[in-house]
Write a protein that holds these residues in place. Structure first.
Motif, short mmCIF file in Angstrom:
data_model
loop_
_atom_site.label_atom_id
_atom_site.label_comp_id
_atom_site.label_asym_id
_atom_site.label_seq_id
_atom_site.Cartn_x
_atom_site.Cartn_y
_atom_site.Cartn_z
N THR A 223 0.83 -1.20 0.00
CA THR A 223 0.00 0.00 0.00
C THR A 223 0.87 1.25 0.00
O THR A 223 1.73 1.45 0.86
CB THR A 223 -0.92 0.03 1.24
OG1 THR A 223 -1.72 -1.14 1.25
CG2 THR A 223 -1.81 1.27 1.21
N GLY A 224 0.67 2.10 -0.99
CA GLY A 224 1.42 3.34 -1.12
C GLY A 224 2.76 3.18 -1.80
O GLY A 224 3.41 4.19 -2.11
N LYS A 225 3.22 1.95 -2.03
CA LYS A 225 4.52 1.71 -2.65
C LYS A 225 4.40 1.06 -4.02
O LYS A 225 5.33 1.11 -4.81
CB LYS A 225 5.37 0.80 -1.74
CG LYS A 225 5.58 1.35 -0.34
CD LYS A 225 6.34 0.36 0.51
CE LYS A 225 6.50 0.84 1.95
NZ LYS A 225 7.21 -0.14 2.80
N MET A 226 3.25 0.42 -4.28
CA MET A 226 3.09 -0.35 -5.52
C MET A 226 2.51 0.54 -6.62
O MET A 226 1.61 1.35 -6.37
CB MET A 226 2.16 -1.54 -5.26
CG MET A 226 2.11 -2.55 -6.38
SD MET A 226 1.01 -3.93 -5.95
CE MET A 226 1.84 -4.60 -4.50
N ASP A 227 3.03 0.39 -7.85
CA ASP A 227 2.50 1.19 -8.97
C ASP A 227 1.11 0.69 -9.35
O ASP A 227 0.66 -0.40 -8.98
CB ASP A 227 3.45 1.17 -10.16
CG ASP A 227 3.68 -0.23 -10.70
OD1 ASP A 227 2.69 -0.98 -10.89
OD2 ASP A 227 4.85 -0.61 -10.91
N GLU A 228 0.43 1.48 -10.13
CA GLU A 228 -0.97 1.21 -10.49
C GLU A 228 -1.11 -0.07 -11.31
O GLU A 228 -2.09 -0.80 -11.15
CB GLU A 228 -1.52 2.40 -11.27
CG GLU A 228 -3.01 2.27 -11.59
CD GLU A 228 -3.54 3.48 -12.33
OE1 GLU A 228 -4.68 3.40 -12.81
OE2 GLU A 228 -2.83 4.50 -12.42
N HIS A 229 -0.15 -0.34 -12.17
CA HIS A 229 -0.22 -1.53 -13.03
C HIS A 229 -0.20 -2.81 -12.17
O HIS A 229 -1.00 -3.73 -12.39
CB HIS A 229 0.95 -1.54 -14.00
CG HIS A 229 0.98 -2.75 -14.90
ND1 HIS A 229 0.08 -2.93 -15.93
CD2 HIS A 229 1.78 -3.87 -14.88
CE1 HIS A 229 0.33 -4.07 -16.53
NE2 HIS A 229 1.36 -4.66 -15.91
N ALA A 235 -5.48 -6.95 -8.19
CA ALA A 235 -6.93 -6.75 -8.04
C ALA A 235 -7.70 -7.66 -9.00
O ALA A 235 -8.75 -8.22 -8.65
CB ALA A 235 -7.29 -5.29 -8.29
N ASN A 236 -7.19 -7.81 -10.22
CA ASN A 236 -7.81 -8.71 -11.19
C ASN A 236 -7.74 -10.17 -10.72
O ASN A 236 -8.69 -10.95 -10.94
CB ASN A 236 -7.13 -8.58 -12.55
CG ASN A 236 -7.57 -7.34 -13.31
OD1 ASN A 236 -8.67 -6.85 -13.09
ND2 ASN A 236 -6.72 -6.82 -14.18
N ILE A 237 -6.62 -10.52 -10.09
CA ILE A 237 -6.50 -11.88 -9.55
C ILE A 237 -7.58 -12.12 -8.50
O ILE A 237 -8.26 -13.15 -8.51
CB ILE A 237 -5.10 -12.10 -8.95
CG1 ILE A 237 -4.05 -12.14 -10.06
CG2 ILE A 237 -5.06 -13.42 -8.14
CD1 ILE A 237 -2.62 -12.25 -9.55
N ILE A 238 -7.74 -11.16 -7.60
CA ILE A 238 -8.74 -11.30 -6.55
C ILE A 238 -10.14 -11.38 -7.16
O ILE A 238 -10.96 -12.21 -6.75
CB ILE A 238 -8.66 -10.13 -5.56
CG1 ILE A 238 -7.33 -10.19 -4.78
CG2 ILE A 238 -9.84 -10.14 -4.59
CD1 ILE A 238 -7.07 -8.99 -3.91
N TYR A 239 -10.40 -10.56 -8.16
CA TYR A 239 -11.72 -10.54 -8.80
C TYR A 239 -12.01 -11.88 -9.48
O TYR A 239 -13.10 -12.46 -9.29
CB TYR A 239 -11.77 -9.40 -9.82
CG TYR A 239 -13.06 -9.39 -10.63
CD1 TYR A 239 -14.22 -8.85 -10.10
CD2 TYR A 239 -13.09 -9.94 -11.91
CE1 TYR A 239 -15.40 -8.85 -10.84
CE2 TYR A 239 -14.26 -9.96 -12.65
CZ TYR A 239 -15.41 -9.41 -12.11
OH TYR A 239 -16.57 -9.42 -12.85
#
Length: 418
Positions: A223-229, A235-239
């Motif tokens: 959180t706060g360190k990872m780029d958007e990509h 997030a796609n994996i979780i979805y």
């Protein structure tokens, strides 16, 4: 151990069945031999009385010949008087307790020449056969005669009531045992299926849960360190894993409701082309991850059907899931829609391992999974196609399969359009 005990029980019952058959046959032979002895004694006494009546007590009659199991031929070779023969025959049969209906045939001097033949029913008297008695036999001509009992076998069997009753009881016991064995085998098979299903459910649910757990932990730690990509990737994996988990749970629940007849469909007008496009968008990422391709040709011009959109989407997803799982290399899946005279045809085809013809009739059975060499290569509950078939039937539709080993499979769904 179960197989050994079952085999021993089957062998024991088979031995008892053989013994029962042997005993019954032996008892029948004894009864038949007793009847033959009575008939032989009666006919011997008859021939002696006939010779005495003719004033010839010195002649010797040849042995009685058994032409059939119920036919006794007497090589008499003496002149016969019908009235005397009729009277003495009845007298000797009554003396030896022979009360079966019989046929009497008298032969002439030439072999095979029948001079007189008649049927004598139970309790008949000589008056009942007056027409035969009035026919004079040729005088001083050597004659032979034969006595036949048409109901001999039935009479012997009828006298073996104890053996017949014991045979019936044994057959009932054997039938009950066979039923219990079949039921035990079914229960054993269901127990094995239940164990396999629980193992599969545990494995299948653990995989998406583990993936969701790992992806969420990475997101929390970054959180706060990872780029958007990268964030979007996790997030796609979780979805996707959450959707997969939801589908698996829903598949088990909906199949259970189908089995109980409690499935409630909420039917609305559904555009099949639009629904297929939505399913493909959600499934595309999974195919692309394996470097495969998923193409569609939506050629139906009247794509609207009255259906439950949720369940309809689920059966499309289930068929695509199978096409992906049973494609060992890069998946190559094509989904098409076309119109028929009164409905719409949706086809989902792949180029996977295919299904042998001898097992195709089982693929819609609950818990059945076609072998792939190693059963652990492809995971699942064995409920997917069962669910698909029940949903299609609940919509008054039809489903068919065309498949050849190593050439892929093609499932076709048909629904009536609005």
């Amino acid at each position: 151990m179960f197989s050994i005990l079952l085999g021993a029980a089957v062998l024991a019952l088979a031995g008892l069945l053989v013994l029962q058959t042997i005993w019954f046959r032996s008892a029948y032979n004894v009864e038949e031999q007793q009847f033959d002895n009575k008939v032989n004694l009666a006919i011997r006494a008859l021939t002696d009385d006939l010779l005495k009546a003719e004033g010839d007590s010195a002649s010797v009659i040849r042995p009685i010949v058994k032409k059939a199991t119920n036919a006794y031929y007497v090589d008499f070779r003496h002149a016969l008087s019908y009235n005397i023969l009729d009277s003495l025959l009845r007298k000797n049969f009554a003396r030896h307790d022979i009360d079966l209906p019989f046929e009497l045939t008298i032969y002439g001097a030439q072999p095979g020449t029948i001079v007189l033949g008649n049927y004598y029913s139970l309790g008949a008297t000589s008056k009942d056969h007056a027409t035969c008695g009035s026919r004079a036999l040729p005088a001083s001509t050597p004659m032979d005669f034969m006595i036949t009992f048409p109901g001999k076998r039935a009479d012997i069997v009828g006298g073996m009531k104890f053996w017949i009753l014991s045979a019936i009881v044994f057959l009932v016991v054997l039938s009950l045992f066979a039923f219990l064995v079949i039921d035990l085998m079914k229960q054993k098979k269901l127990s094995e299926i239940r164990t396999d299903l629980m193992n599969n459910i545990t494995h299948e649910l653990q995989t998406p849960i583990a993936n969701i757990s790992i992806a969420s932990e990475v997101l929390r730690a970054g959180t706060g360190k990872m780029d958007e990509h990268k964030s979007l990737h996790y997030a796609n994996i979780i979805y996707e894993e959450n959707r997969r988990l939801k589908f698996q749970v829903e598949q088990v629940l909906q199949t259970a409701l189908c089995e109980k007849g409690q499935l409630a469909l909420i039917k609305t007008e559904v555009n099949v082309n639009t629904l297929v496009e939505e399913v493909i968008r959600n499934f595309q990422l999974r195919v692309q991850h394996r470097q495969g391709q998923l193409n569609c040709r939506l050629e139906a011009t009247k794509p609207v059907v009255l259906a439950d959109a949720f369940h309809l989407a689920n059966i499309f997803y289930s068929l695509l899931d199978n096409a992906d799982k049973y494609s060992p290399d890069k998946p190559d899946i094509v989904i098409t829609t076309t119109n028929t005279l009164s409905g719409i045809l949706i086809a989902i085809a792949d180029k996977g391992i295919g299904i042998r013809r001898d097992v195709q009739r089982y693929i819609f059975d609950k818990f059945y999974r076609a072998g792939t060499g190693n059963m652990h290569d492809v995971k699942g509950f064995g409920l997917g196609l069962t669910y698909v078939q029940k949903i299609v039937q609940a919509h008054q539709g039809k489903i068919s399969l065309t498949s050849e080993p190593h050439q892929g499979s093609r499932f076709e769904l048909y629904f009536e359009t609005c």
